[in-house]
Design a protein around this motif. Structure first.
Motif, PDB file in Angstrom:
ATOM      1  N   GLY A  50       2.979   8.685   2.281  1.00  0.00           N
ATOM      2  CA  GLY A  50       4.109   8.840   3.019  1.00  0.00           C
ATOM      3  C   GLY A  50       4.055   7.801   4.152  1.00  0.00           C
ATOM      4  N   ARG A  51       3.426   6.853   4.189  1.00  0.00           N
ATOM      5  CA  ARG A  51       3.329   5.567   5.142  1.00  0.00           C
ATOM      6  C   ARG A  51       4.673   4.786   4.992  1.00  0.00           C
ATOM      7  NH1 ARG A  51      -1.770   2.158   4.015  1.00  0.00           N
ATOM      8  NH2 ARG A  51      -2.646   4.351   3.276  1.00  0.00           N
ATOM      9  N   PRO A  52       5.235   4.142   5.973  1.00  0.00           N
ATOM     10  CA  PRO A  52       6.444   3.515   5.854  1.00  0.00           C
ATOM     11  C   PRO A  52       6.430   2.274   5.004  1.00  0.00           C
ATOM     12  CG  PRO A  52       5.638   3.756   8.077  1.00  0.00           C
ATOM     13  CD  PRO A  52       4.541   4.143   7.333  1.00  0.00           C
ATOM     14  N   HIS A  53       7.515   2.092   4.026  1.00  0.00           N
ATOM     15  CA  HIS A  53       7.364   1.055   3.006  1.00  0.00           C
ATOM     16  C   HIS A  53       7.447  -0.328   3.759  1.00  0.00           C
ATOM     17  CE1 HIS A  53       8.962   4.319   0.693  1.00  0.00           C
ATOM     18  NE2 HIS A  53       8.185   3.772  -0.306  1.00  0.00           N
ATOM     19  N   TYR A  54       7.659  -0.457   4.981  1.00  0.00           N
ATOM     20  CA  TYR A  54       7.853  -1.808   5.839  1.00  0.00           C
ATOM     21  C   TYR A  54       7.124  -1.579   7.024  1.00  0.00           C
ATOM     22  CZ  TYR A  54      11.039  -2.792   2.070  1.00  0.00           C
ATOM     23  OH  TYR A  54      11.576  -3.005   0.671  1.00  0.00           O
ATOM     24  N   ASP A  90       0.873  -1.195   0.088  1.00  0.00           N
ATOM     25  CA  ASP A  90       0.079   0.251   0.072  1.00  0.00           C
ATOM     26  C   ASP A  90       0.831   1.327   0.085  1.00  0.00           C
ATOM     27  OD1 ASP A  90      -2.234  -1.467  -0.134  1.00  0.00           O
ATOM     28  OD2 ASP A  90      -2.576  -1.348   1.840  1.00  0.00           O
ATOM     29  N   ALA A  91       2.012   1.050   0.529  1.00  0.00           N
ATOM     30  CA  ALA A  91       2.900   2.389   0.354  1.00  0.00           C
ATOM     31  C   ALA A  91       3.271   2.890  -0.961  1.00  0.00           C
ATOM     32  CB  ALA A  91       4.341   1.957   1.088  1.00  0.00           C
TER      33      ALA A  91
END
Length: 356
Positions: A172-176, A165-166
């Protein structure tokens, strides 16, 4: 060099000769779409049935490692071979005796889904409480973990997952995402520490927290130009967040999580051979890796045989303690007890000859 059809046919025949022929052409024989088993009671992926898997299991990633460690097992009777089964999905199960106690070595291959197949399907065909120890390879994330260290997840494991979803929303949400730690079984982990120290000495044994990733590349911070992974700082961030973090691989968290959710029916612990120093970019030599596989295998098998297990799990879910804790001592009094002369159930199972 092109592979001829004759060469290909020979290779296929060799593979079929070591894979249970019953694994072929039996799709219609499986019942229960919720938990598939065939008419013999064999599970879909592991391919084993009741009586072929011991309560004490050593989980390893590769077939080579399983075969190396299996040299330490005895058959059910003097001179008899150990039980071997290679499923059509590539899971190898070897069951024999270690110090007189039945144990199984099972290849879980790589990743959390394969660990899920092995643990759930072994649980389905084993009666009573189980103990599972994973011996794998891992990246050493910081000293004192170095190449060849036996790195024990005595503090449990966290899980790192890539969040698609990133990239979908790019908000801007974390990739992990990183989970909270899940613990190892305290008693079994300590038995692994003690047995590993006996094998390689205290300087080569490292304890700490494990990180289990959902992939080998992106979620472990490996960099490349072909994909947008957003993982340049992931390992540094994890080390800052978790002062006890020492190892990184792909299976331990799921084993410990399944054991935690097993209603007390599975004890689990894990340790790995430091195969790559992620902080120095060095990789282990083949010679040291082979030596540590033998030593680590002996440590895991020793810990498993020393681990007390409940004799059975009642309908009420309560564990009934087995008086024999696996090393010939009574679990309640510490006195010696006879193991009897009865052959283990798997000794009567049909043996699958494997030509190595």
């Amino acid at each position: 060099m092109q592979c001829s059809r004759a060469t290909l046919d020979t290779t296929v025949k060799q593979l079929k000769s070591i894979i249970d022929p019953q694994a072929y052409n039996k799709v219609s024989d499986f019942t229960d779409a919720n938990f598939p088993v065939d008419l013999e009671g064999r599970t879909l992926h592991l391919g084993c049935k009741r009586g072929e898997v011991a309560n004490r299991i050593l989980s390893v990633g590769s077939m080579d490692r399983a075969l190396t460690i299996a040299d330490q097992l005895d058959g059910p009777e003097p001179g008899a071979p150990v039980f071997q089964h290679l499923s059509g999905r590539g899971f190898l199960t070897i069951t024999g005796l270690y110090a007189g106690t039945p144990v199984s070595i099972i290849t879980t291959l790589m990743g959390m889904p394969n660990m899920d197949f092995v643990v759930r399907e072994a649980r389905a065909v084993v009666d009573g409480q189980m103990a599972v120890v994973r011996l794998g390879t891992c990246g050493a994330l910081r000293p004192p973990a170095v190449l060849g260290s036996l790195i024990i997840a005595s503090k449990g494991a966290i899980c790192i997952r890539r969040d698609p979803d990133a990239w979908t929303y790019r908000d801007g949400r974390p990739h992990y995402t990183v989970s909270a730690p899940v613990p190892a079984d305290t008693q079994l982990a300590q038995l692994v520490v003690e047995a590993a120290t006996e094998q390689v000495g205290v300087q080569a044994v490292v304890q700490g927290l494990n990180a289990t990733a959902d992939s080998f590349y992106s979620s472990q911070g490996r960099l490349g130009c072909h994909f947008e992974d957003g993982n340049e700082a992931i390992n540094e961030q994890l080390l800052q967040l978790h002062a006890q973090l020492v190892s990184l691989e792909m299976e331990t968290f799921h084993l410990l999580d399944l054991a935690r959710c097993s209603r007390g029916s599975i004890k689990a612990a894990a340790f790995c051979i430091g195969a790559a120093e992620r902080y120095s970019n060095r990789f282990i030599t083949k010679e040291l890796a082979t030596e540590r596989e033998r030593q680590g295998g002996a440590a895991a098998l020793t810990a498993l045989t020393r681990c007390p297990l409940a004799a059975e799990i009642g309908a009420d879910g309560r564990l009934r303690l087995n008086s024999n804790n696996g090393n010939g001592r009574n679990a309640s009094s510490g006195s010696s007890s006879s193991t009897g002369s009865c052959s283990p159930p798997w000794s009567q199972a049909p043996l699958l000859p494997v030509d190595y």
